[in-house]
Enzyme design. Structure first.
Site, short mmCIF file in Angstrom:
data_model
loop_
_atom_site.label_atom_id
_atom_site.label_comp_id
_atom_site.label_asym_id
_atom_site.label_seq_id
_atom_site.Cartn_x
_atom_site.Cartn_y
_atom_site.Cartn_z
N SER A 107 0.82 -1.21 0.00
CA SER A 107 0.00 0.00 0.00
C SER A 107 0.85 1.26 0.00
O SER A 107 1.95 1.29 0.57
CB SER A 107 -0.90 0.00 1.24
OG SER A 107 -1.55 1.25 1.40
N TYR A 130 -2.28 5.55 -4.45
CA TYR A 130 -3.32 6.56 -4.26
C TYR A 130 -2.87 7.80 -5.03
O TYR A 130 -1.69 8.16 -4.99
CB TYR A 130 -3.49 6.92 -2.79
CG TYR A 130 -4.21 5.89 -1.96
CD1 TYR A 130 -5.47 5.44 -2.32
CD2 TYR A 130 -3.62 5.37 -0.81
CE1 TYR A 130 -6.13 4.50 -1.55
CE2 TYR A 130 -4.27 4.42 -0.03
CZ TYR A 130 -5.53 3.99 -0.41
OH TYR A 130 -6.18 3.06 0.34
N THR A 156 -5.97 2.59 -6.89
CA THR A 156 -7.23 2.61 -6.15
C THR A 156 -8.05 3.82 -6.55
O THR A 156 -7.56 4.96 -6.51
CB THR A 156 -6.96 2.62 -4.63
OG1 THR A 156 -6.31 1.40 -4.27
CG2 THR A 156 -8.26 2.73 -3.85
N LYS A 252 -8.63 -0.70 -9.04
CA LYS A 252 -9.31 -1.24 -7.85
C LYS A 252 -10.41 -0.30 -7.39
O LYS A 252 -10.19 0.91 -7.28
CB LYS A 252 -8.29 -1.44 -6.73
CG LYS A 252 -8.85 -1.99 -5.42
CD LYS A 252 -7.72 -2.16 -4.42
CE LYS A 252 -8.21 -2.73 -3.10
NZ LYS A 252 -9.04 -1.77 -2.34
N HIS A 276 -13.84 -1.37 -1.10
CA HIS A 276 -12.82 -0.98 -0.13
C HIS A 276 -13.04 -1.68 1.20
O HIS A 276 -12.84 -1.11 2.28
CB HIS A 276 -12.81 0.54 0.07
CG HIS A 276 -11.44 1.10 0.32
ND1 HIS A 276 -10.67 1.65 -0.67
CD2 HIS A 276 -10.69 1.18 1.46
CE1 HIS A 276 -9.52 2.06 -0.16
NE2 HIS A 276 -9.50 1.79 1.13
#
Length: 402
Positions: A107, A130, A156, A252, A276
């Site tokens: 992440s 992100y 994402t 995603k 999520h």
């Protein structure tokens, strides 16, 4: 510690070893948590078809995800603050996944940095991105992932605005952490966790602190993060990210057929049907309930994956039967990590693989490639055929008066 037989066993063990504020962070959904719970309960509505007197020898769960060979179609999902479930958590999880033969996804909001994980990995891992307002930082993240030889970028899409998780607010979870008497007590009663944290230097957000502008410590990180998630994110951003990245791109956060079609048009190599983990829009549909609709919408134009609510190998097999080419586990591996570090993550993967293997056999299949909707006895989420709109009937002729 007794050997865990189920993911729920690992969850109970993790709850006893991880401070409450960090365990709750991983185990929470937004608002009423209705979507979080639906993600799990909707899998139970799908019933399997038992078969007998078929050859069950020489079984294999082997498959591929975006062209990468995997021992089973399961990847470790990107999860924020993994390194707070166990010291050096991202590194340990990546090592466990690599040894097991499944992908690990790091992440953006990890504790261990891209470089930390790359230093300990012998094979390429995946990186989740992100998109922040600071495009220089985003470009730098992409370049760092390329330099670390990450083999896929997971973008994402569903965190433009942060959903509210009541547990985090009630626990006072913040960056930097507030060491209230309650927090000190939580950590004092988890001595093994504390010892692990004392023996590592990785206690911050490794991908951000020291890399983003004016972010040199946790205090400055808090302000930066609150301002940086970009509500203007659009499909045009996917274009420049794809060009900058130049490799396999997975999108995603798809939970709608129109968005799925747009994702295909953007040139994605795969999409992940995801809400999520129930941490964003409370009241949204579960991921598994939307999977058949999205598979029907995109056909074979793109590889469809799914995450959310998977707690067993049976859940993985049900997702494959409904059209997924890959699945992701977040909380199951976090429970394993919190319970017993790298060995706990390995145990989570072993549990899922064993359950998949036995279930596949009892459904009359030997190879994962043979698994399809024929193993499902009922599909409560089947896509109803679209019936043509009936044409308006001509008005009835008036009968002549007698």
């Amino acid at each position: 510690m007794p050997t865990a037989l189920t993911i729920d066993d690992l969850k109970r063990q993790a709850r006893r070893r991880v401070p409450k504020m960090f365990f709750d962070y991983a185990d929470s959904g937004s608002w009423t948590e209705s979507t979080y719970h639906a993600n799990e309960s909707d899998f139970a509505r799908i019933k399997l078809r038992q078969r007998v007197m078929v050859d069950m020898t020489n079984r294999s769960l082997a498959s591929t995800m975006i062209g990468q060979p995997v021992t089973m179609p399961v990847a470790l999902a990107p999860t924020g603050m993994t390194g707070m479930q166990h010291a050096d958590g991202e590194i340990l999880a990546a090592e466990a996944a690599e040894a097991f033969g499944v992908p690990f996804t790091l992440s953006t909001m990890s504790i261990c940095s891209i470089e930390d994980v790359a230093l300990h990995a012998r094979k390429p891992f995946w990186f989740q991105l992100y998109v922040m307002k600071d495009r220089d930082f985003v470009n730098n993240l992409i370049d760092r992932a390329k330099a670390a030889h990450c083999s896929a970028l997971v973008l994402t899409l569903d965190l433009q605005i942060l959903g509210q998780r009541h547990k985090d607010l009630r626990n006072g979870l913040s960056a930097p952490p507030k060491f209230t008497p309650k927090h000190i007590w939580q950590m004092a009663t988890r001595p093994q966790w504390c010892m692990g944290m004392l023996n590592t230097q990785r206690r911050s957000f490794g991908n951000i602190v020291g890399h983003a502008k004016n972010v040199s410590d946790l205090s400055s990180l808090s302000v930066w993060t609150a301002e940086q998630f970009d509500p203007k994110l659009s499909w045009k951003d996917v274009e420049w990210i794809k060009e900058r990245w130049g490799g396999k791109l997975i999108l995603k956060g798809i939970l709608d057929e129109d968005d799925a079609r747009a994702a295909v048009d953007s040139g994605a190599d795969a999409i992940i049907v995801s809400n999520h983990g129930g941490r964003q829009l409370d009241g949204a549909a579960s991921s598994i309930s939307m999977l058949p609709r999205i598979v029907a919408a995109v056909g074979d134009r793109v590889e469809v994956h799914v995450d959310g609510g998977i707690r067993s190998g049976q859940d993985v097999l049900k997702a494959i039967a409904l059209g997924a080419k890959g699945t992701y586990i977040g909380r199951p591996f976090l429970y394993g990590l919190g319970a017993d570090g790298r060995q706990g993550v390995t145990r989570a993967l072993e549990i899922i693989a064993k359950e998949m293997d036995v279930t596949m056999a009892l459904c009359g299949k030997r190879l994962l490639s043979d698994v399809d909707r024929s193993i499902v006895l009922n599909n409560p989420f089947s896509v109803a055929p679209q019936l043509p709109t009936p044409t308006e009937k001509p008005p009835a002729k008036k009968q002549p008066k007698k």
